[in-house]
Write an enzyme that holds these catalytic residues in place. Structure first.
Site, PDB file in Angstrom:
ATOM      1  N   CYS A  85      41.467 -73.061 -57.996  1.00 18.55           N
ATOM      2  CA  CYS A  85      40.926 -72.986 -56.959  1.00 18.55           C
ATOM      3  C   CYS A  85      40.879 -71.605 -56.420  1.00 18.55           C
ATOM      4  O   CYS A  85      39.949 -70.819 -57.145  1.00 18.55           O
ATOM      5  CB  CYS A  85      41.704 -73.835 -55.762  1.00 18.55           C
ATOM      6  SG  CYS A  85      40.821 -74.114 -54.315  1.00 18.55           S
ATOM      7  N   HIS A 202      42.301 -79.387 -58.308  1.00 25.82           N
ATOM      8  CA  HIS A 202      43.627 -78.924 -58.407  1.00 25.82           C
ATOM      9  C   HIS A 202      44.527 -80.098 -59.097  1.00 25.82           C
ATOM     10  O   HIS A 202      44.966 -81.100 -58.827  1.00 25.82           O
ATOM     11  CB  HIS A 202      44.243 -79.234 -56.813  1.00 25.82           C
ATOM     12  CG  HIS A 202      43.811 -78.003 -56.029  1.00 25.82           C
ATOM     13  ND1 HIS A 202      44.595 -76.892 -55.845  1.00 25.82           N
ATOM     14  CD2 HIS A 202      43.116 -77.680 -55.084  1.00 25.82           C
ATOM     15  CE1 HIS A 202      43.928 -76.070 -55.037  1.00 25.82           C
ATOM     16  NE2 HIS A 202      42.955 -76.586 -54.613  1.00 25.82           N
ATOM     17  N   GLU A 204      47.446 -79.804 -60.158  1.00 25.67           N
ATOM     18  CA  GLU A 204      48.822 -79.640 -59.693  1.00 25.67           C
ATOM     19  C   GLU A 204      49.044 -80.767 -58.594  1.00 25.67           C
ATOM     20  O   GLU A 204      50.328 -81.269 -58.511  1.00 25.67           O
ATOM     21  CB  GLU A 204      49.443 -78.127 -59.594  1.00 25.67           C
ATOM     22  CG  GLU A 204      49.045 -77.790 -58.219  1.00 25.67           C
ATOM     23  CD  GLU A 204      47.754 -77.587 -58.028  1.00 25.67           C
ATOM     24  OE1 GLU A 204      46.810 -77.610 -58.689  1.00 25.67           O
ATOM     25  OE2 GLU A 204      47.245 -76.628 -56.962  1.00 25.67           O
TER      26      GLU A 204
END
Lengths: 229, 83
Positions: A85, A202, A204
């Protein structure tokens, strides 16, 4: 033997990333950008957020901070580097990876789950998937539209440097399934070498089982594999 | 040394979509204005001391190349005036 997750002023996915890596058994630590990259760094994540308040352009300031010289040197030595990002914007602004991420075609900030197709499974970031596999990943960005000139994009595609493309649930890459107007629906690319990569979605945020699906684990497993190797 | 102002205008390359400019153009149309197109640019004014205008321009060029513009998506133009 530690993955360094770099914190800039305005980073906000740094602790999530450490937690996600820890869940996968990867030793990871936050590194404040002014402290420089620790000598025992075995991997680098440039996390999401709004470093320097997105002044000038998203990622422009962080890309020119001194720690990025360390990151470039580590990348040249073969250390895996992943920009997520805002980290992807920083990666492109610092020329670790080609192209640029700019204002979404919608001119809006978009926070939603999307589907991405694995374009090249022969990278550390996608080795856990099959080519053509569709994964669900969250996006949260206002400036995620991938731009690069047409000739350069042809080269990147010919060299298999596209990691993911936005697609629908069945894996069809269509304008409707492209959330931000990215050229050729590109959601992530690699640098000169495949161990350096950036992506707008993303991983994560979709790694811890507590939160739901865990499609992002495969990307972060690159660090586990790098440590084992 | 002479005092100059170097102005750097940074704009998206021709053909690169500018959603902010399009939104602004639509807002102008909603206000009743007629227009065919709208292009936006960022302008940076750099006050600096240089031997001559060429030196001032060279320095502004380098600043544009290294930070003010992202040449993947931007063109830029430098104009130099004595202050």
């Amino acid at each position: 033997m530690t993955v360094s997750v770099i914190q800039f002023g305005g980073s906000n996915c740094d602790r999530d990333t450490v937690q996600a890596l820890a869940h996968l058994g990867v030793d990871a630590a936050l590194v404040w950008h002014e402290d420089g990259l620790p000598a025992d760094t075995t991997g680098v994540v440039i996390p999401g957020g709004f470093s320097y308040g997105d002044y000038l352009r998203a990622g422009a300031m962080a890309a020119r901070s001194p720690i990025m010289d360390d990151v470039r040197a580590a990348a040249e030595d073969g250390t895996p580097v992943l920009g997520i990002c805002n980290g992807a914007q920083i990666g492109c602004e610092s020329s670790l990876t080609p192209g640029a991420f700019t204002t979404n075609a919608s001119a809006r900030f978009q926070c939603e789950h999307v589907h991405c197709r694995v374009e090249n499974a022969d990278t550390p970031w996608t080795a856990a998937y099959d080519e053509g596999e569709v994964v669900e990943l969250p996006i949260a960005h206002g400036e995620g539209r991938y731009e690069v000139d047409d000739d350069r994009l042809d080269e990147l595609e010919a060299d298999d440097r596209i990691l993911f493309r936005y697609c629908d649930e069945e894996g069809n890459v269509t304008p409707e399934a492209n959330p931000n107007g990215s050229k050729h629906s590109v959601a992530g690319v690699t640098g000169e070498s495949a161990h350096v990569a950036v992506m707008m979605p993303h991983p994560e945020r979709i790694t811890l089982p507590d939160v739901g699906p865990t499609d992002g684990q495969g990307v972060l497993r690159a660090f586990a594999d790098a440590v084992e190797a | 040394m002479t005092a100059f102002t170097a102005a750097v205008e940074v704009r998206l390359k021709h053909g690169v979509l500018d959603p902010e400019a399009e939104t602004t153009a639509r807002a102008l149309e909603r206000l009743g204005f007629e227009l065919e197109d709208l292009r936006a640019a960022d302008r940076y004014e750099l006050d600096l001391e240089a031997e001559d205008a060429d030196e001032a321009r060279d320095r502004a060029d380098e600043m544009a190349e290294r930070l003010l513009a992202n040449t993947t998506i931007h063109d830029y133009e430098v104009t130099v005036d004595q202050r």
